[in-house]
Design a protein around this motif. Structure first.
Motif, PDB file in Angstrom:
ATOM      1  N   GLU A 118       7.825  13.812  11.872  1.00 50.25           N
ATOM      2  CA  GLU A 118       7.830  14.125  10.516  1.00 50.25           C
ATOM      3  C   GLU A 118       7.067  13.518   9.483  1.00 50.25           C
ATOM      4  N   TRP A 119       6.443  14.266   8.377  1.00 51.98           N
ATOM      5  CA  TRP A 119       5.511  13.516   7.715  1.00 51.98           C
ATOM      6  C   TRP A 119       6.271  12.743   6.720  1.00 51.98           C
ATOM      7  N   VAL A 120       5.626  11.508   6.628  1.00 55.08           N
ATOM      8  CA  VAL A 120       6.297  10.566   5.838  1.00 55.08           C
ATOM      9  C   VAL A 120       5.062  10.167   4.623  1.00 55.08           C
ATOM     10  N   ARG A 121       5.556  10.114   3.361  1.00 55.55           N
ATOM     11  CA  ARG A 121       4.638   9.572   2.301  1.00 55.55           C
ATOM     12  C   ARG A 121       5.616   8.563   1.449  1.00 55.55           C
ATOM     13  N   GLU A 122       5.283   7.304   1.436  1.00 55.41           N
ATOM     14  CA  GLU A 122       5.875   6.630   0.584  1.00 55.41           C
ATOM     15  C   GLU A 122       5.342   5.113   0.398  1.00 55.41           C
ATOM     16  N   PRO A 123       5.616   4.406  -0.497  1.00 53.82           N
ATOM     17  CA  PRO A 123       4.916   2.990  -0.739  1.00 53.82           C
ATOM     18  C   PRO A 123       5.588   2.077   0.435  1.00 53.82           C
ATOM     19  N   SER A 124       4.532   1.208   0.923  1.00 51.71           N
ATOM     20  CA  SER A 124       4.948   0.518   2.141  1.00 51.71           C
ATOM     21  C   SER A 124       4.271  -0.715   2.015  1.00 51.71           C
ATOM     22  N   TYR A 125       4.802  -1.916   2.641  1.00 58.73           N
ATOM     23  CA  TYR A 125       4.035  -3.292   2.776  1.00 58.73           C
ATOM     24  C   TYR A 125       3.203  -3.006   4.303  1.00 58.73           C
ATOM     25  N   PHE A 126       2.127  -3.385   4.421  1.00 59.07           N
ATOM     26  CA  PHE A 126       1.497  -3.470   5.624  1.00 59.07           C
ATOM     27  C   PHE A 126       1.436  -4.799   6.187  1.00 59.07           C
ATOM     28  N   PHE A 127       1.013  -5.058   7.522  1.00 61.14           N
ATOM     29  CA  PHE A 127       0.779  -6.209   7.964  1.00 61.14           C
ATOM     30  C   PHE A 127      -0.399  -6.043   8.633  1.00 61.14           C
TER      31      PHE A 127
ATOM     32  N   VAL B 208      17.093  -4.527   6.591  1.00 58.44           N
ATOM     33  CA  VAL B 208      17.010  -5.896   5.999  1.00 58.44           C
ATOM     34  C   VAL B 208      15.972  -5.941   4.818  1.00 58.44           C
ATOM     35  N   PRO B 209      16.571  -6.089   3.467  1.00 62.24           N
ATOM     36  CA  PRO B 209      15.901  -6.233   2.176  1.00 62.24           C
ATOM     37  C   PRO B 209      14.709  -7.026   2.443  1.00 62.24           C
ATOM     38  N   VAL B 210      13.333  -6.454   1.919  1.00 64.01           N
ATOM     39  CA  VAL B 210      12.215  -7.336   1.932  1.00 64.01           C
ATOM     40  C   VAL B 210      12.414  -8.269   1.017  1.00 64.01           C
ATOM     41  N   PRO B 211      12.116  -9.638   1.150  1.00 63.11           N
ATOM     42  CA  PRO B 211      12.423 -10.785   0.229  1.00 63.11           C
ATOM     43  C   PRO B 211      11.444 -10.438  -1.233  1.00 63.11           C
ATOM     44  N   GLY B 212      11.975 -10.714  -2.309  1.00 57.46           N
ATOM     45  CA  GLY B 212      11.279 -10.309  -3.562  1.00 57.46           C
ATOM     46  C   GLY B 212      11.087  -8.884  -3.857  1.00 57.46           C
ATOM     47  N   ASP B 213      11.245  -7.767  -2.999  1.00 60.08           N
ATOM     48  CA  ASP B 213      11.202  -6.507  -3.427  1.00 60.08           C
ATOM     49  C   ASP B 213      12.365  -5.729  -2.862  1.00 60.08           C
ATOM     50  N   PRO B 214      13.555  -5.690  -3.385  1.00 58.72           N
ATOM     51  CA  PRO B 214      14.519  -5.130  -2.790  1.00 58.72           C
ATOM     52  C   PRO B 214      14.626  -3.557  -2.712  1.00 58.72           C
ATOM     53  N   ASP B 215      13.521  -2.927  -3.454  1.00 57.68           N
ATOM     54  CA  ASP B 215      13.293  -1.538  -3.144  1.00 57.68           C
ATOM     55  C   ASP B 215      12.785  -1.202  -1.693  1.00 57.68           C
ATOM     56  N   HIS B 216      12.551  -2.176  -0.960  1.00 62.69           N
ATOM     57  CA  HIS B 216      12.126  -2.092   0.405  1.00 62.69           C
ATOM     58  C   HIS B 216      13.103  -2.529   1.389  1.00 62.69           C
TER      59      HIS B 216
ATOM     60  N   GLY C 294       0.865  -1.178   0.026  1.00 65.30           N
ATOM     61  CA  GLY C 294       0.072   0.074  -0.092  1.00 65.30           C
ATOM     62  C   GLY C 294       0.857   1.289   0.048  1.00 65.30           C
ATOM     63  N   HIS C 295       0.393   2.418   0.578  1.00 62.69           N
ATOM     64  CA  HIS C 295       0.865   3.614   0.575  1.00 62.69           C
ATOM     65  C   HIS C 295       0.847   4.100   2.004  1.00 62.69           C
ATOM     66  N   TYR C 296       2.406   4.261   2.669  1.00 63.60           N
ATOM     67  CA  TYR C 296       2.122   4.965   3.850  1.00 63.60           C
ATOM     68  C   TYR C 296       2.049   6.460   3.797  1.00 63.60           C
ATOM     69  N   GLU C 297       1.196   7.049   4.640  1.00 59.17           N
ATOM     70  CA  GLU C 297       1.140   8.624   4.634  1.00 59.17           C
ATOM     71  C   GLU C 297       0.688   8.876   6.193  1.00 59.17           C
ATOM     72  N   GLY C 298       1.651   9.589   6.790  1.00 62.56           N
ATOM     73  CA  GLY C 298       1.557  10.083   8.178  1.00 62.56           C
ATOM     74  C   GLY C 298       2.718  10.318   8.973  1.00 62.56           C
TER      75      GLY C 298
ATOM     76  N   VAL D 194       5.122  -2.073   7.573  1.00 65.39           N
ATOM     77  CA  VAL D 194       6.383  -2.795   8.104  1.00 65.39           C
ATOM     78  C   VAL D 194       7.432  -2.908   6.941  1.00 65.39           C
ATOM     79  N   SER D 195       7.455  -1.611   6.039  1.00 66.32           N
ATOM     80  CA  SER D 195       8.599  -1.604   5.275  1.00 66.32           C
ATOM     81  C   SER D 195       8.681  -0.325   4.781  1.00 66.32           C
ATOM     82  N   ARG D 196      10.006   0.268   4.322  1.00 67.58           N
ATOM     83  CA  ARG D 196      10.292   1.741   4.037  1.00 67.58           C
ATOM     84  C   ARG D 196      11.061   1.532   2.714  1.00 67.58           C
ATOM     85  N   THR D 197      10.760   2.423   2.116  1.00 65.95           N
ATOM     86  CA  THR D 197      11.720   2.921   0.650  1.00 65.95           C
ATOM     87  C   THR D 197      12.570   4.112   0.777  1.00 65.95           C
ATOM     88  N   SER D 198      12.603   4.928   1.809  1.00 60.72           N
ATOM     89  CA  SER D 198      13.324   6.062   1.659  1.00 60.72           C
ATOM     90  C   SER D 198      14.631   6.131   2.236  1.00 60.72           C
TER      91      SER D 198
END
Ligand code: MSP
Length: 539
Positions: free
Chosen positions: A156-165, A230-238, A121-125, A221-225
């Motif tokens: 601080e305000w964060v807006r980025e793609p993120s995996y959610f749990f 630790v890299p997210v398995p299968g999605d090394p941007d996170h 999803g997208h984290y904004e907050g 549960v993930s960040r791209t910024s």
């Protein structure tokens, strides 16, 4: 259902700065329990280590002008050295930058994915780097255009793609488990009670506000910024959210996923010892991740309070951070360990004051315990040729114990303890509740009783009138001292080893069960020397 293993952990410490008293406090408390359980005969695994990923550490490295890896190597080493300074008996020291830990995080992540609990999803907050935590807008306060979390950390305000749990899915199950009766294998026990109530209220409030199953209750549960994680398995941007990474250390070190046999022996953890500021992560997020992955959640989480320094909040900007190394150099390790666990009921906040430490050291350690040992051992030296006298049945030992234990102590009454040899069992009840100060108060009440007994029976006077009675009195006092020294070992390992040496107790007879076997009469005792120095306040 009791196991013969006991797994206890400290939090893993951020390597953004050098160790301070808060770190030493959590670790010493956990160390006392680890040592206690070993004396009970359990196979103990005591874990500590360092939390090395995330924005907070990355930022600290940048400010130090170093790359994250050499920076964390250096600061982590300071925490490793602290374990020696404060006398920790840890069996492992984990760093989250180790290979074994990457493997565990990624294995756990895959299990969460397989359970259908991870979605993109997208984290904004709002995010506080200092706490490495996300906050809702209602939790914030604003001063001079800056917003702050309840902990006082700026956000601080964060807006980025993120995996959610899908945390939302697990909240009702958590509430159910907190409320199971003691002894139920599925129970997650949270202590103290007031902290448990806060956790429950927090979950209930979320459920009420957003409704059961609402994605608003899910956790990013993930960040791209940034990359330091630790890299997210299968999605090394996170990279994984640092708390998911950090909490996983507890299973990594227990052998997940590489050593299933060891993991089965030690997991679930018997106790996560944490400070009150990080309870939410341990009592909510961590068990939820584990349950989603099909792994048993920890049995118990205990949140202790915070120290102030001479009445003031401890902070870098006030320049009043207490360095554990300084403390130990100035006062000695065992007085510091004793003070931290005796002064404040565990779970409550407390104030560190030099005066109070000195008063405890002089009044309780030197004048009460040190004095009793010195009186009894010097008398044995002088009147029994330095050999352990023959015992004979007297009511002496019972008289030392009974008034305090039976009349006043609720935990002793609860298990029907009457004899000095039962003291470990009584104190186990205290330690299983993490009531360190209660345990120490009881032991020192007994030690005071011992001193009164010496004064009343005046063995030096019996020497002329009834030497056999004198020998029996000294023998009883020796047994009592052996018992006190045995149970105090976890609190003051160095000094109690010296006392047990002076009492002639061989190394293999210092565990609790050994108290049932009296030392043979005639055992030679070395000449005694003082155990505790009196301290002066030299500011
Ligand atoms: N890295 C996280 C924990 C991750 S565990 C999976 C973290 N690290 S920390 O370095 O900030 O250390 C936190 C520990 O020190 C906490 O248990 C915290 O409560 C304790 N303390 C920090 N300051 C303290 C006091 N002034 N007094 C008592 N304990 C305090 O959080």
């Amino acid at each position: 259902m009791t196991r013969d293993t006991y797994f206890i952990t400290t939090p893993i410490y951020y390597v953004n700065d050098k160790p301070h008293i808060g770190h030493a406090y959590t670790s010493i408390a956990a160390d006392v329990l680890a040592r206690w359980k070993r004396l009970e005969g359990k196979r103990v695994f005591f874990l500590t280590g360092t939390d090395e990923h995330g924005q907070k550490v990355e930022k600290a490295a940048r400010e130090a002008g170093e790359a994250p890896k050499p920076f964390t190597d250096r600061v982590s080493q300071a925490f490793r050295e602290l374990t020696g300074v404060i006398g920790l008996s840890n069996d492992d020291f984990i760093r989250t930058t180790e290979e074994r830990h990457y493997a565990a995080c990624q294995a756990l992540w895959r299990r969460l994915v397989a359970a259908g609990d991870i979605y993109l999803g997208h984290y904004e907050g709002w995010y506080a780097v200092r706490d490495e935590a996300f906050y809702g807008p209602d939790e914030l306060t604003e001063r001079e255009g800056v917003k702050y979390a309840p902990s006082g950390a700026p956000v601080e305000w964060v807006r980025e793609p993120s995996y959610f749990f899908r945390l939302s899915r697990w909240l009702p199950e958590l509430l159910r488990r907190y409320d199971l009766p003691e002894g139920d294998p599925e129970r997650i026990s949270i202590a103290p009670e007031t902290r448990k109530n806060e956790v429950v209220a927090f979950i209930r409030q979320g459920l009420k506000e957003f409704g059961e199953g609402s994605p608003k209750l899910d956790l990013s549960v993930s960040r791209t910024s940034f990359r330091w994680g630790v890299p997210v398995p299968g999605d090394p941007d996170h990279v994984m959210y640092v708390w998911l990474d950090a909490l996983t250390n507890y299973i990594t070190a227990a052998g997940y996923p590489s050593d299933p046999e060891r993991f089965a022996a030690f997991w679930p953890a018997d106790l996560h010892m944490v400070g009150k500021d990080i309870l939410r992560f341990h009592a909510i997020y961590w068990p939820a991740f584990l349950m989603s992955a099909g792994i048993a959640p920890p049995r118990r989480v205990f949140a202790h309070g915070w120290w102030t320094n001479e009445g003031q909040k401890i902070s870098k900007s006030l320049g009043n951070v207490i360095d554990p190394l300084d403390l130990v150099q100035r006062f000695g390790l065992d007085p510091v360990r004793y003070f931290l666990l005796r002064e404040v009921p565990f779970g409550q906040d407390g104030d560190f004051s030099r005066k109070a430490l000195i008063a405890r050291n002089n009044g309780e350690l030197a004048d009460t315990l040190g004095n009793l040992a010195n009186r009894v051992l010097s008398l044995i030296q002088r009147t029994c040729e330095g050999r352990l006298p023959e015992g004979r049945p007297t009511e002496a030992a019972a008289a030392l114990l009974e008034p305090a234990l039976l009349a006043a102590d609720p935990r002793a009454r609860a298990i029907g303890a009457r004899k000095l040899e039962e003291l470990p069992a009584v104190l186990t009840a205290y330690l299983d509740a993490q009531d360190f100060s209660g345990a120490l108060a009881l032991v020192f009440a007994l030690v005071r009783g011992g001193n009164e007994y010496v004064t009343q029976r005046a063995p030096w006077a019996l020497r002329r009138t009834d030497p056999a009675e004198m020998a029996a009195v000294l023998r009883d006092l020796h047994s009592a001292l052996r018992c006190y020294a045995t149970v105090l070992q976890p609190f003051m390992p160095g000094t109690m080893a010296r006392l047990l040496d002076q009492l002639g107790v061989p190394a293999e007879a210092r565990h609790f069960a050994a108290l049932a076997a009296p030392l043979p009469a005639g055992t030679p005792l070395p000449p005694p020397s003082p155990l505790f120095a009196k301290l002066e306040d030299s500011a």
